[in-house]
Design a protein around this motif. Structure first.
Motif, PDB file in Angstrom:
ATOM      1  N   PRO A  49       0.799  -1.225   0.000  1.00  0.00           N
ATOM      2  CA  PRO A  49       0.000   0.000   0.000  1.00  0.00           C
ATOM      3  C   PRO A  49       0.836   1.282   0.000  1.00  0.00           C
ATOM      4  CG  PRO A  49       0.216  -0.784   2.226  1.00  0.00           C
ATOM      5  CD  PRO A  49       1.075  -1.691   1.371  1.00  0.00           C
ATOM      6  N   TRP A  50       1.934   1.288  -0.757  1.00  0.00           N
ATOM      7  CA  TRP A  50       2.911   2.366  -0.574  1.00  0.00           C
ATOM      8  C   TRP A  50       3.097   3.286  -1.783  1.00  0.00           C
ATOM      9  CZ3 TRP A  50       6.862  -1.988   0.682  1.00  0.00           C
ATOM     10  CH2 TRP A  50       7.192  -2.700  -0.472  1.00  0.00           C
ATOM     11  N   TYR A  51       2.167   3.311  -2.727  1.00  0.00           N
ATOM     12  CA  TYR A  51       2.338   4.130  -3.927  1.00  0.00           C
ATOM     13  C   TYR A  51       1.642   5.480  -3.779  1.00  0.00           C
ATOM     14  CZ  TYR A  51       4.112  -0.196  -5.818  1.00  0.00           C
ATOM     15  OH  TYR A  51       4.854  -1.339  -6.015  1.00  0.00           O
ATOM     16  N   GLY A  58      -0.025  14.944  -4.041  1.00  0.00           N
ATOM     17  CA  GLY A  58       0.861  16.070  -4.316  1.00  0.00           C
ATOM     18  C   GLY A  58       2.306  15.726  -4.599  1.00  0.00           C
ATOM     19  N   ARG A  59       2.608  14.444  -4.765  1.00  0.00           N
ATOM     20  CA  ARG A  59       4.000  14.050  -5.010  1.00  0.00           C
ATOM     21  C   ARG A  59       4.037  12.646  -5.594  1.00  0.00           C
ATOM     22  NH1 ARG A  59       2.686  13.788   0.336  1.00  0.00           N
ATOM     23  NH2 ARG A  59       2.799  11.717   1.317  1.00  0.00           N
ATOM     24  N   TRP A  60       5.164  12.355  -6.254  1.00  0.00           N
ATOM     25  CA  TRP A  60       5.444  10.979  -6.636  1.00  0.00           C
ATOM     26  C   TRP A  60       6.122  10.281  -5.469  1.00  0.00           C
ATOM     27  CZ3 TRP A  60       3.169   8.878 -10.549  1.00  0.00           C
ATOM     28  CH2 TRP A  60       2.891   9.616 -11.719  1.00  0.00           C
ATOM     29  N   GLY A  61       5.592   9.138  -5.059  1.00  0.00           N
ATOM     30  CA  GLY A  61       6.214   8.380  -3.984  1.00  0.00           C
ATOM     31  C   GLY A  61       7.482   7.680  -4.447  1.00  0.00           C
ATOM     32  N   TYR A  95      -0.764   4.722  -9.991  1.00  0.00           N
ATOM     33  CA  TYR A  95      -1.870   5.037  -9.093  1.00  0.00           C
ATOM     34  C   TYR A  95      -1.383   5.342  -7.688  1.00  0.00           C
ATOM     35  CZ  TYR A  95      -1.204   0.018  -8.102  1.00  0.00           C
ATOM     36  OH  TYR A  95      -0.671  -1.216  -7.805  1.00  0.00           O
ATOM     37  N   ASP A  96      -2.290   5.940  -6.929  1.00  0.00           N
ATOM     38  CA  ASP A  96      -2.053   6.224  -5.521  1.00  0.00           C
ATOM     39  C   ASP A  96      -2.780   5.178  -4.687  1.00  0.00           C
ATOM     40  OD1 ASP A  96      -2.563   7.586  -2.804  1.00  0.00           O
ATOM     41  OD2 ASP A  96      -1.234   9.015  -3.800  1.00  0.00           O
ATOM     42  N   SER A  97      -2.110   4.677  -3.666  1.00  0.00           N
ATOM     43  CA  SER A  97      -2.671   3.583  -2.867  1.00  0.00           C
ATOM     44  C   SER A  97      -3.821   4.001  -1.968  1.00  0.00           C
ATOM     45  CB  SER A  97      -1.569   2.942  -2.015  1.00  0.00           C
ATOM     46  OG  SER A  97      -0.598   2.326  -2.833  1.00  0.00           O
ATOM     47  N   ASN A 329       1.306  -6.310  -6.126  1.00  0.00           N
ATOM     48  CA  ASN A 329       1.864  -5.114  -6.743  1.00  0.00           C
ATOM     49  C   ASN A 329       3.217  -4.680  -6.210  1.00  0.00           C
ATOM     50  OD1 ASN A 329       0.786  -4.454  -4.241  1.00  0.00           O
ATOM     51  ND2 ASN A 329      -0.021  -2.481  -4.893  1.00  0.00           N
ATOM     52  N   ASP A 330       4.108  -5.611  -5.945  1.00  0.00           N
ATOM     53  CA  ASP A 330       5.480  -5.202  -5.615  1.00  0.00           C
ATOM     54  C   ASP A 330       6.244  -5.028  -6.921  1.00  0.00           C
ATOM     55  OD1 ASP A 330       8.016  -4.722  -4.686  1.00  0.00           O
ATOM     56  OD2 ASP A 330       7.850  -6.123  -3.018  1.00  0.00           O
TER      57      ASP A 330
END
Length: 416
Positions: A49-51, A58-61, A95-97, A329-330
């Motif tokens: 759950p880390w994306y 507001g940012r790219w992880g 995507y965002d998690s 999704n790793d």
């Protein structure tokens, strides 16, 4: 045979308070798809759950950019795909998690493939590094999984404390109390939930390790302080020394050292049986392994899906009750079962085939696997009333697939 899909408890389900673009603007309703007993294998998908994306947070992880920021997802490579920290790319886009529309899509894809629930890779409640961001996404997954009739469990990363000790945010003497607080939070917030996974009538707590907290007494004190002691499972080669109740397997490249086929299955089966009593072992199936680390681990070739098929067959044919699917999704390690540009829906179709062999005609079709992504596209386009899309999600979650397809095709006829 158990039904793959579950009845809707009542009319409203998921994302009922949404704006025109299908994004949640109000708390989710309490109504949910019911959880039914599982007959046969319990299939659980390990989920990262880390994306993070600029559109949502507001940012790219760093799990898209690389921890040193060596990639720029806003740019594309020669293949026309985003420049990310992976050899592979999600078919639904980056995507965002925490995005509820994405979580809905992913859980519905899993459910239509015959997966029973998710194991969230969780770093606890500490306000350090990106752990609060991961915790936020994990809480959203917990909530939506419950609405869709999907089970939920935790794989806790005790390397959280290793990092906190290095940064000075925690002393070694404080680890025991911090672990106790974390277990108390789980016991209050997640363990009592009807959709939380239970093993031997206790909530399942997995640990990726132990990596840092290696003293059995520290774990025992933290776990026994909970009102209901969880079933504690660690990595398969560490569980006895950790004083755990059982062990789970992960990636085993040695099984495919000399190629695949029957011999690879025999080697993998031998590894799994060597862990111990099958009632105390959770085995794992994976599609392959190809990481992006500076010092890479051994590669397990994906082999056009054969690695997924062989490892899952070992799990389904053996005596183990619970199967962990490694992973949804790793992308950094290349173990993603989620549909990708490189593999399409191949891995989900293999899981679906295994379920069909076990359960028969109650399993959805391969074409049905594409419906959640089409629903996600409609949400992203923002042209359809959210209420209609919510109803389609409820149809898919409850197994009314033909009606869901009819409605999707009426809303996007060009995609049918």
């Amino acid at each position: 045979m158990v039904k793959l899909f579950f009845p809707v408890a009542c009319a409203a389900l998921l994302l009922a308070g949404c704006d025109r673009k299908g994004q949640s603007s109000e708390p989710l309703p309490s109504d949910a798809v019911g959880i039914e007993p599982v007959e046969g294998k319990l299939l659980l998908m390990h989920y990262m759950p880390w994306y993070e994306t600029p559109e949502v947070r507001g940012r790219w992880g760093s799990h898209w950019t690389g921890h040193a920021g060596q990639h720029d997802p806003s740019k594309t490579g020669e293949d026309g795909l985003p420049d990310i920290w992976s050899h592979f790319h999600p078919l639904i886009g980056l995507y965002d998690s925490t995005d509820p529309a994405v979580i809905e899509c992913q859980l519905l894809q899993m459910k239509l493939a015959g997966v029973d629930g998710v194991i969230i890779d969780w770093y606890g409640i500490a306000p350090t590094a990106d752990y609060p961001s991961i915790h936020e996404a994990s809480r959203r997954m917990f909530e939506i999984a419950g609405r869709l009739g999907m089970r939920f469990a935790v794989c806790f990363e005790d390397r959280t404390y290793e990092y906190m000790v290095k940064t000075g945010d925690l002393s070694e003497d404080e680890i025991g109390s911090q672990l106790g607080e974390t277990m108390a939070w789980l016991a209050k917030e997640w363990f009592p939930a009807p959709h939380y996974v239970r093993v031997n009538d206790r909530p399942l707590l997995m640990n990726f390790g132990p990596i840092h907290v290696k003293e059995p007494l520290v774990w025992a004190q933290a776990l026994e302080g909970a009102p209901e002691r969880p079933a504690f499972y660690t990595l398969h080669h560490l569980w006895r020394n950790a004083g755990a109740d059982g062990g789970y397997t992960w990636a085993h490249p040695s099984a495919w050292t000399d190629g695949g086929g029957a011999e690879a299955k025999q080697r993998l089966d031998a590894v799994y049986r060597n862990v111990g009593d099958p009632s105390k072992v959770i085995v794992s199936a994976l599609p392959g392994f190809k990481d992006v680390y500076e010092n890479p681990h051994p590669v397990i070739e994906h082999r056009d899906g054969e690695t997924m098929r062989e490892s899952l067959e070992v799990c389904m044919e053996g005596p183990w009750e619970t199967v962990q699917l490694v992973t949804w999704n790793d992308y950094g390690e290349g173990t993603m079962i989620e549909p990708t540009h490189e593999f399409g829906y191949r891995f989900l179709e293999i899981i679906q085939d295994a379920r069909r062999k076990e359960r028969g005609s109650t399993v959805a079709s391969t074409d049905d696997l594409r419906l959640p992504a089409r629903l996600l596209e409609l949400r992203r386009e923002g042209e359809i009333e959210a209420r209609e899309l919510d109803f389609i999600a409820r149809l898919l979650a409850s197994g009314s697939i033909d009606e869901a397809r009819r409605r999707i095709e009426s809303l996007s006829p060009d995609a049918s």
